[in-house]
Design an enzyme around this catalytic site. Sequence first.
Site, mmCIF file in Angstrom:
data_model
loop_
_atom_site.group_PDB
_atom_site.id
_atom_site.type_symbol
_atom_site.label_atom_id
_atom_site.label_comp_id
_atom_site.label_asym_id
_atom_site.label_seq_id
_atom_site.Cartn_x
_atom_site.Cartn_y
_atom_site.Cartn_z
ATOM 1 N N GLU A 309 155.395 27.732 6.497
ATOM 2 C CA GLU A 309 153.936 27.792 6.600
ATOM 3 C C GLU A 309 153.291 27.991 5.230
ATOM 4 O O GLU A 309 152.207 27.459 4.961
ATOM 5 C CB GLU A 309 153.517 28.911 7.549
ATOM 6 C CG GLU A 309 154.040 28.772 8.973
ATOM 7 C CD GLU A 309 153.670 27.453 9.608
ATOM 8 O OE1 GLU A 309 152.568 26.935 9.300
ATOM 9 O OE2 GLU A 309 154.465 26.914 10.401
ATOM 10 N N ASP A 393 158.810 21.709 4.658
ATOM 11 C CA ASP A 393 160.256 21.959 4.729
ATOM 12 C C ASP A 393 160.889 21.924 3.338
ATOM 13 O O ASP A 393 161.776 22.722 3.024
ATOM 14 C CB ASP A 393 160.932 20.910 5.629
ATOM 15 C CG ASP A 393 160.733 21.213 7.108
ATOM 16 O OD1 ASP A 393 160.179 22.280 7.428
ATOM 17 O OD2 ASP A 393 161.138 20.378 7.943
#
Length: 456
Positions: A309, A393
């Site tokens: 996040e 990611d």
Amino acid sequence: MAFYDTWPKVDPIIVLVVLCLIVLVDRIWEMILTKRQQLVCLNAIMVPEELRGIIPPEIYHRARIYELHKTELQIWKYLIDLIITLCELILGFYPFLWSLSAKTLQKITSQEIWITLIFVFYLTIYICIRFLPVLIYDKCLLELRYGMSGKFPWYLYCCIGAMSILLSQLVLFPLAAAIVFSVKFIGYYFFLWFWLFWATFTLLLVFFLPYCCIPCIGRQVVLPEGTALYMEVKRVCDVVGFPMKRVFIIKTRTMQYSNAYFYGSCCLKRIVIFDTLLLNKGKEPNEIHPYEVGRGLTNIQVAGVVCHELGHWKHGHFYKATIIMKIHFFITMGLFGLFFHSPQLYMAVGFEPGVMPIIVGFIIVLKFALTPYLTLANVLMLWNLRRFEYAADKFAHRMGYSIQLRMALVKIYADHMSFPVYDQCYARWHHTHPTILQRLAYQQKLDVKAMNAGTY
């Protein structure tokens, strides 16, 4: 004189043919994509190697059967919708329903706003009837084929349909009346005011989301200090300079889905973690339901998700997504205004010259005329959202949380089992996130690149 009045007049028959071709191409393409997914599902008999030991074969088999059932039902839905929609366009369904609504109120009023409400009511009934072939196909054929017992008797479906018709009017009546009134009141450029209203509303939503929407899910609190989870998350946030006072936990009430997300900017930015993401919801096993025991992530795995996040925050994905959505909606409203004011579009679906009902204009423009643009825009925005996920990611990988993120993804997937194998073209067309297998493969690819570069 409107700007389109200087254009060459197009025969309404040609416009009708174009609308029919749009429907034909769109539904056939969706059927092709769904058929591809069905074939992938048929051939995916064994649990994927990456998930063996995580998914029990019997659970995987049930998920596969459910996916086969879903895809076959979806193909049937597209086929029925294609046939009925073409009939609606060719046979003049919308002028017929509008005429029926006008005749219903003929002795009372001829004002468009009241006719619109009757039209919406009739249309809602028709939509429920329209769904019957799909429901019959599902209950009488597919559930028997795939061994799925029906959840409700037929008369209960009738009651649900009747209730949905009545309750939907509580939303549709005010909405339809507001649309007709605003178009008449604002005038020719109403679509630009619609865009301005929507842009303002979505920006205000960022301010009011924590106070209006989140309380419907549960109680939001700042991540408590002094806990082991706090220390793990703080270790990640301190590296990138994200303030811990902007990390929140939602104590959910009935939600079972595990999630965490980032949104906002400046003093409104926040990372929100659902308590369902925590191991045993952050409680002792005797404080939760038996089926919840063992669900959720360890603290280090939660930190891996938070790191993902933070990647969204560092890359400015919230700003970029907001700007893209504003531009997309501006283009949509511009095209909408172009088609909405075109008399040939109304004549193409069967209306007499000069008859241009506002609510029908909204339906035929959004459902038919804008389909090519909305489809293209949707595909591009989904691609961009998946690109954001890969970038986040990659950020977690650079931060050294690749293993933790992979373990978290697999555990979340194991807690909320779904069929993991998707056709790539189908996934590109429908998914906001890369699939679990794609994300694991991407992390593996990053590992290989890091080793080749000598930085891993």
